[in-house]
Design a protein around this motif. Structure first.
Motif, PDB file in Angstrom:
ATOM      1  N   ALA A 215       0.859  -1.194   0.000  1.00 16.48           N
ATOM      2  CA  ALA A 215       0.000   0.000   0.000  1.00 16.48           C
ATOM      3  C   ALA A 215       0.889   1.236   0.000  1.00 16.48           C
ATOM      4  O   ALA A 215       2.036   1.189   0.463  1.00 16.48           O
ATOM      5  CB  ALA A 215      -0.925   0.000   1.216  1.00 16.48           C
ATOM      6  N   PRO A 216       0.375   2.357  -0.505  1.00 17.99           N
ATOM      7  CA  PRO A 216       1.172   3.592  -0.541  1.00 17.99           C
ATOM      8  C   PRO A 216       1.218   4.266   0.821  1.00 17.99           C
ATOM      9  O   PRO A 216       0.430   3.971   1.713  1.00 17.99           O
ATOM     10  CB  PRO A 216       0.430   4.452  -1.563  1.00 17.99           C
ATOM     11  CG  PRO A 216      -0.995   3.995  -1.457  1.00 17.99           C
ATOM     12  CD  PRO A 216      -0.927   2.517  -1.169  1.00 17.99           C
ATOM     13  N   PHE A 217       2.141   5.198   0.977  1.00 19.06           N
ATOM     14  CA  PHE A 217       2.307   5.970   2.210  1.00 19.06           C
ATOM     15  C   PHE A 217       1.897   7.411   1.948  1.00 19.06           C
ATOM     16  O   PHE A 217       2.415   8.061   1.031  1.00 19.06           O
ATOM     17  CB  PHE A 217       3.754   5.895   2.669  1.00 19.06           C
ATOM     18  CG  PHE A 217       4.087   6.765   3.854  1.00 19.06           C
ATOM     19  CD1 PHE A 217       3.262   6.788   4.961  1.00 19.06           C
ATOM     20  CD2 PHE A 217       5.233   7.546   3.856  1.00 19.06           C
ATOM     21  CE1 PHE A 217       3.563   7.591   6.065  1.00 19.06           C
ATOM     22  CE2 PHE A 217       5.549   8.339   4.949  1.00 19.06           C
ATOM     23  CZ  PHE A 217       4.705   8.364   6.048  1.00 19.06           C
ATOM     24  N   HIS A 218       0.988   7.923   2.783  1.00 23.66           N
ATOM     25  CA  HIS A 218       0.469   9.268   2.558  1.00 23.66           C
ATOM     26  C   HIS A 218       1.526  10.357   2.745  1.00 23.66           C
ATOM     27  O   HIS A 218       1.351  11.480   2.278  1.00 23.66           O
ATOM     28  CB  HIS A 218      -0.712   9.545   3.506  1.00 23.66           C
ATOM     29  CG  HIS A 218      -0.334   9.503   4.960  1.00 23.66           C
ATOM     30  ND1 HIS A 218      -0.246   8.321   5.663  1.00 23.66           N
ATOM     31  CD2 HIS A 218      -0.009  10.493   5.833  1.00 23.66           C
ATOM     32  CE1 HIS A 218       0.105   8.579   6.914  1.00 23.66           C
ATOM     33  NE2 HIS A 218       0.259   9.880   7.044  1.00 23.66           N
ATOM     34  N   GLY A 219       2.645  10.026   3.400  1.00 19.28           N
ATOM     35  CA  GLY A 219       3.671  11.023   3.642  1.00 19.28           C
ATOM     36  C   GLY A 219       4.692  11.177   2.529  1.00 19.28           C
ATOM     37  O   GLY A 219       5.579  12.024   2.625  1.00 19.28           O
ATOM     38  N   VAL A 220       4.572  10.383   1.469  1.00 19.54           N
ATOM     39  CA  VAL A 220       5.500  10.507   0.343  1.00 19.54           C
ATOM     40  C   VAL A 220       5.247  11.835  -0.375  1.00 19.54           C
ATOM     41  O   VAL A 220       4.092  12.197  -0.619  1.00 19.54           O
ATOM     42  CB  VAL A 220       5.322   9.325  -0.634  1.00 19.54           C
ATOM     43  CG1 VAL A 220       6.080   9.567  -1.939  1.00 19.54           C
ATOM     44  CG2 VAL A 220       5.799   8.032   0.017  1.00 19.54           C
TER      45      VAL A 220
END
Length: 253
Positions: A215-220
């Motif tokens: 899953a992706p990371f919102h902080g990228v």
């Protein structure tokens, strides 16, 4: 003659997590992907017998709120040790919040009383993750589902950061401030896993791994988000690890 100010008193873990400024929710994309995995495993209550789902480490209840529309008919119970987080969770109608801990029978549920456990962004905060999975295994029925998510130590950008001598994202050396890594928030991570380590750890705790996804990371940073989403196709490189496991009939030794 000048005197320096006395050093700040070290923060205890309990005090840290009771601080309203400490983040208690993760990004919606991760919660949504995890909820879809669970819905695919158990269906909706309208289709099958309603199930009991424990959201352990529910934080402010945002993950349960995202999952609820995909798990209609099932009962979601939020569990957290932080009174502040539970106060926030009570404002969300998607779950019933209760207080509990993950050691020594600290979950207020009978043996084999739950059908599934959501364990989102919790294991990385624990001093004793082995005891936590033992307690989760205790409350799950045979064949019950564990949906665990945690940051990936070997995320694609962490590999590059380590080569450059930079502390990996998600790792922390202090509860007071960020040192040596990108980011602005202290979030209290004590344990970090690679995809391989996570699968081996969960299997050794009496579970059968069904699936590992990313899953992706919102902080990228925004310009890098397309690359982060692309990395999800390779869980070993993804920002966040999403693991689906089932309670084994008998504890492996």
């Amino acid at each position: 003659m000048t005197t320096s100010a006395p050093p700040e008193k070290p923060r205890e873990l309990r005090d840290f997590y009771e601080d309203p400024a400490v983040p208690v929710a993760s990004g919606t994309p991760r919660s949504l992907r995890q909820a879809r995995m669970l819905a695919a495993a158990i269906g909706t209550g309208a289709e099958k017998t309603p199930r009991t789902i424990l959201d352990i480490g529910c934080g402010d209840g945002s993950a349960a709120a995202v999952a609820a529309p995909l798990l209609k008919g099932h009962r979601i119970i939020g569990v957290d040790w932080s009174q502040d987080a539970l106060r926030r969770a009570r404002t969300r109608l998607a779950l019933t919040p209760v207080r509990g801990e993950l050691t020594g029978g600290g979950l207020p549920f009978k043996d084999e009383s739950a059908d599934a456990v959501l364990f989102s962004e919790v294991v990385e905060h624990l001093v004793n993750p082995d005891a936590a999975l033992d307690e989760i295994r205790r409350v799950l029925r045979p064949g019950g589902h564990l949906m665990l998510s945690t940051p990936n130590l070997a995320a694609w950008y962490n590999r590059a950061l380590l080569l450059a001598g930079v502390q990996p994202v998600f790792s922390e050396v202090s509860l007071r401030a960020i040192h040596g890594r990108p980011g602005k928030e202290v979030v209290g991570h004590l344990r970090l896993y690679t995809a391989r380590a996570l699968k081996e750890f969960v299997a050794a705790s009496g579970f059968e791994v069904v699936r590992l996804a990313g899953a992706p990371f919102h902080g990228v940073p925004r310009p890098l988000r397309p690359l982060d989403r692309l990395a999800c196709s390779r869980p070993s490189l993804a920002s966040i690890l999403l693991l689906h496991a089932q309670k084994s009939p008998a504890r492996k030794t």
